[in-house]
Design an enzyme around this catalytic site. Structure first.
Site, PDB file in Angstrom:
ATOM      1  N   SER A   8     -14.961 -33.296  33.874  1.00 35.36           N
ATOM      2  CA  SER A   8     -15.070 -35.361  34.126  1.00 35.36           C
ATOM      3  C   SER A   8     -13.364 -34.929  35.168  1.00 35.36           C
ATOM      4  O   SER A   8     -12.232 -34.050  34.761  1.00 35.36           O
ATOM      5  CB  SER A   8     -14.215 -34.755  32.852  1.00 35.36           C
ATOM      6  OG  SER A   8     -13.064 -35.827  32.247  1.00 35.36           O
ATOM      7  N   HIS A  33     -18.136 -36.805  35.812  1.00 38.80           N
ATOM      8  CA  HIS A  33     -17.591 -37.408  34.853  1.00 38.80           C
ATOM      9  C   HIS A  33     -16.434 -38.459  34.511  1.00 38.80           C
ATOM     10  O   HIS A  33     -15.658 -37.906  35.596  1.00 38.80           O
ATOM     11  CB  HIS A  33     -17.805 -36.574  33.608  1.00 38.80           C
ATOM     12  CG  HIS A  33     -17.714 -37.277  32.226  1.00 38.80           C
ATOM     13  ND1 HIS A  33     -18.948 -38.015  31.345  1.00 38.80           N
ATOM     14  CD2 HIS A  33     -16.910 -37.694  31.415  1.00 38.80           C
ATOM     15  CE1 HIS A  33     -17.954 -38.283  29.937  1.00 38.80           C
ATOM     16  NE2 HIS A  33     -17.022 -38.186  30.231  1.00 38.80           N
ATOM     17  N   ASP A  35     -13.768 -41.336  33.599  1.00 43.31           N
ATOM     18  CA  ASP A  35     -13.937 -41.530  31.671  1.00 43.31           C
ATOM     19  C   ASP A  35     -12.357 -43.115  32.378  1.00 43.31           C
ATOM     20  O   ASP A  35     -11.778 -42.900  33.255  1.00 43.31           O
ATOM     21  CB  ASP A  35     -12.869 -40.463  31.185  1.00 43.31           C
ATOM     22  CG  ASP A  35     -13.786 -39.413  31.016  1.00 43.31           C
ATOM     23  OD1 ASP A  35     -14.162 -39.981  30.106  1.00 43.31           O
ATOM     24  OD2 ASP A  35     -13.352 -38.377  31.347  1.00 43.31           O
ATOM     25  N   MET A  37     -10.364 -46.219  30.613  1.00 35.04           N
ATOM     26  CA  MET A  37     -10.288 -46.148  29.170  1.00 35.04           C
ATOM     27  C   MET A  37      -9.166 -47.357  29.531  1.00 35.04           C
ATOM     28  O   MET A  37      -8.322 -47.944  30.431  1.00 35.04           O
ATOM     29  CB  MET A  37      -8.732 -45.104  28.366  1.00 35.04           C
ATOM     30  CG  MET A  37      -9.311 -43.741  28.924  1.00 35.04           C
ATOM     31  SD  MET A  37      -8.483 -42.299  27.902  1.00 35.04           S
ATOM     32  CE  MET A  37      -9.425 -41.328  28.951  1.00 35.04           C
ATOM     33  N   HIS A  66     -18.518 -42.768  31.083  1.00 31.52           N
ATOM     34  CA  HIS A  66     -18.347 -42.978  30.140  1.00 31.52           C
ATOM     35  C   HIS A  66     -17.029 -44.104  29.640  1.00 31.52           C
ATOM     36  O   HIS A  66     -15.947 -43.881  30.186  1.00 31.52           O
ATOM     37  CB  HIS A  66     -17.533 -41.561  29.319  1.00 31.52           C
ATOM     38  CG  HIS A  66     -17.256 -41.913  28.490  1.00 31.52           C
ATOM     39  ND1 HIS A  66     -16.157 -40.527  28.254  1.00 31.52           N
ATOM     40  CD2 HIS A  66     -16.854 -42.329  27.156  1.00 31.52           C
ATOM     41  CE1 HIS A  66     -15.981 -40.619  26.219  1.00 31.52           C
ATOM     42  NE2 HIS A  66     -16.697 -41.929  25.803  1.00 31.52           N
ATOM     43  N   MET A  68     -14.453 -45.957  27.617  1.00 31.56           N
ATOM     44  CA  MET A  68     -14.179 -46.185  26.515  1.00 31.56           C
ATOM     45  C   MET A  68     -12.992 -47.611  26.102  1.00 31.56           C
ATOM     46  O   MET A  68     -12.140 -47.333  26.551  1.00 31.56           O
ATOM     47  CB  MET A  68     -12.833 -44.829  26.701  1.00 31.56           C
ATOM     48  CG  MET A  68     -13.545 -43.665  25.839  1.00 31.56           C
ATOM     49  SD  MET A  68     -12.988 -41.796  25.933  1.00 31.56           S
ATOM     50  CE  MET A  68     -13.474 -42.073  27.897  1.00 31.56           C
ATOM     51  N   MET A 137     -18.646 -36.917  20.528  1.00 34.69           N
ATOM     52  CA  MET A 137     -17.189 -36.537  21.076  1.00 34.69           C
ATOM     53  C   MET A 137     -16.141 -35.639  20.045  1.00 34.69           C
ATOM     54  O   MET A 137     -16.954 -35.473  19.081  1.00 34.69           O
ATOM     55  CB  MET A 137     -16.343 -37.593  21.038  1.00 34.69           C
ATOM     56  CG  MET A 137     -16.371 -38.989  21.650  1.00 34.69           C
ATOM     57  SD  MET A 137     -16.094 -38.865  23.831  1.00 34.69           S
ATOM     58  CE  MET A 137     -14.747 -37.694  24.149  1.00 34.69           C
ATOM     59  N   ASP A 175     -18.815 -34.105  24.990  1.00 33.09           N
ATOM     60  CA  ASP A 175     -16.730 -34.147  25.672  1.00 33.09           C
ATOM     61  C   ASP A 175     -15.993 -33.813  24.674  1.00 33.09           C
ATOM     62  O   ASP A 175     -15.743 -34.578  23.946  1.00 33.09           O
ATOM     63  CB  ASP A 175     -17.648 -35.826  25.780  1.00 33.09           C
ATOM     64  CG  ASP A 175     -16.409 -36.044  26.952  1.00 33.09           C
ATOM     65  OD1 ASP A 175     -15.500 -35.987  27.322  1.00 33.09           O
ATOM     66  OD2 ASP A 175     -15.963 -37.764  27.099  1.00 33.09           O
TER      67      ASP A 175
HETATM   68  C1  DX5 Z   1     -11.665 -37.868  26.478  1.00 31.79           C
HETATM   69  C2  DX5 Z   1     -12.984 -37.786  27.406  1.00 31.79           C
HETATM   70  C3  DX5 Z   1     -13.092 -36.348  28.123  1.00 31.79           C
HETATM   71  C4  DX5 Z   1     -11.974 -35.433  28.667  1.00 31.79           C
HETATM   72  C5  DX5 Z   1     -12.271 -34.036  28.347  1.00 31.79           C
HETATM   73  O1  DX5 Z   1     -11.443 -38.979  26.029  1.00 31.79           O
HETATM   74  O2  DX5 Z   1     -13.538 -38.497  26.995  1.00 31.79           O
HETATM   75  O3  DX5 Z   1     -14.026 -36.348  28.971  1.00 31.79           O
HETATM   76  O4  DX5 Z   1     -11.732 -35.736  30.054  1.00 31.79           O
HETATM   77  O5  DX5 Z   1     -11.101 -33.388  28.821  1.00 31.79           O
HETATM   78  P1  DX5 Z   1     -10.828 -31.709  28.488  1.00 31.79           P
HETATM   79  O6  DX5 Z   1     -12.262 -30.773  28.729  1.00 31.79           O
HETATM   80  O7  DX5 Z   1      -9.959 -31.568  29.016  1.00 31.79           O
HETATM   81  O8  DX5 Z   1     -11.162 -31.610  26.603  1.00 31.79           O
HETATM   82 ZN    ZN Z   2     -15.793 -38.624  28.571  1.00 37.42          ZN
END
Ligand code: DX5
Ligand code: ZN
Length: 216
Positions: A8, A33, A35, A37, A66, A68, A137, A175
Site C-alpha cells: 500500500s 495498492h 488508497d 480518501m 481502494h 474510501m 478491512m 487490508d
Molecule cells: C487503510 C488503508 C490501508 C493502509 C494499510 O485505510 O486502506 O491500505 O494503507 O496500511 P498498513 O498496512 O500500514 O496497516
Molecule cells: Zn487500502
C-alpha cells in the site's frame, strides 16, 4: 496459487515515489495498492487521480485502487482513465452497490467491494456472484500503521465458506495491520491477497519483506 502481495503506497515515501515504484516492480509483489480518501467517508485525505496517473506510468503491474470516498460512482470513469485495473468501493458508501459494481465492470475494470470491520460479511450474499474481489478491512479505514483486528480471521473463514458455496470466484483481500508475524494465519484462514503498507515501506529490506509475505 500463492498469495498475492499488494504493497500500500499510503506508507511510501512520496518524495521518492519513482524509487518506491521501482522497488515494488523488482519485488515479488503483483499489485500496487492505492488508497484514495476523501476526508468524508474516512477522517483523512490521501491522494487522488494525478498521483495514480503518475504511478500507472511507472508500472505494468496491477493497479488496485481502494476508494474510501462517498459517491464513488461519480469518479469511476476518471479512475479508469487514470489507469486503475481494479476498483474497490465501500459497501457502507454505496446504497446502490449493484449499480456501482456494474458500472465498474462495464468500464473494463475488476470490481471490488470493501467492508468495514463492523459490517457483517453475510450482507454480501446477494452481490458475491457479481464481484471480483472482496476487501475485508482488518483495521478501521483511514490510516496506515494500525493494529490488525484478530476477529478478522473469523470473518475470512465465513467469507471463504460463502464464496465456495456460491461458486463465486471473488478473491479475498485483507487490508490493514498485516505483518510478517500474522501473515500466515491470515493466509491460513483463506485470504488470497495481502495488502501491506507500513510492514513493507518501513522495512530496511522491503524486497525481502515482500518475499517473506509471499511465502506466508
Ligand atoms: C487503510 C488503508 C490501508 C493502509 C494499510 O485505510 O486502506 O491500505 O494503507 O496500511 P498498513 O498496512 O500500514 O496497516
Ligand atoms: Zn487500502
Amino acid at each position: 496459487m500463492s498469495v498475492i502481495i499488494a504493497p500500500s503506497f499510503l506508507a511510501s515515501n512520496f518524495l521518492r515515489l519513482e524509487d518506491e515504484c521501482s522497488m515494488v516492480n523488482q519485488s515479488e509483489a503483483e499489485w500496487f495498492h492505492l488508497d484514495v480518501m476523501d476526508g468524508r467517508f474516512v477522517p483523512n485525505i490521501s491522494f487522488g487521480l494525478p498521483v495514480i496517473e503518475a504511478i500507472r506510468k511507472a508500472t505494468s503491474k496491477v493497479c488496485d485502487v481502494h476508494l474510501m470516498i462517498e459517491e464513488p460512482g461519480l469518479y469511476a470513469e476518471a479512475f479508469k482513465k487514470a489507469g486503475a485495473d481494479n476498483l474497490t468501493v465501500h459497501y457502507e458508501a454505496c446504497p446502490h452497490l449493484h449499480r456501482n459494481i456494474q458500472q465498474i465492470r462495464n468500464l473494463g475494470m475488476k470490481a471490488g467491494v470493501a467492508l468495514n470491520p463492523h459490517t457483517p460479511v453475510s450482507l454480501l450474499k446477494d452481490i458475491l456472484a457479481d464481484v471480483d474481489l472482496v476487501c475485508l478491512m482488518s483495521v478501521n479505514p483511514g490510516f496506515g500503521g494500525q493494529t490488525f483486528i484478530p476477529h478478522t480471521l473469523n470473518r475470512i473463514r465465513e467469507l471463504k465458506d460463502m464464496i465456495l458455496a456460491s461458486g463465486s470466484s471473488a478473491l479475498i483481500e485483507i487490508d490493514g495491520g498485516v505483518t510478517e508475524a500474522n501473515a500466515s494465519a491470515i493466509v491460513g484462514a483463506g485470504a488470497d491477497v495481502l495488502v501491506a503498507g507500513s510492514t513493507v515501506f518501513s522495512s530496511t529490506d522491503p524486497i525481502g519483506t515482500i518475499g517473506r509475505l509471499k511465502k506466508a
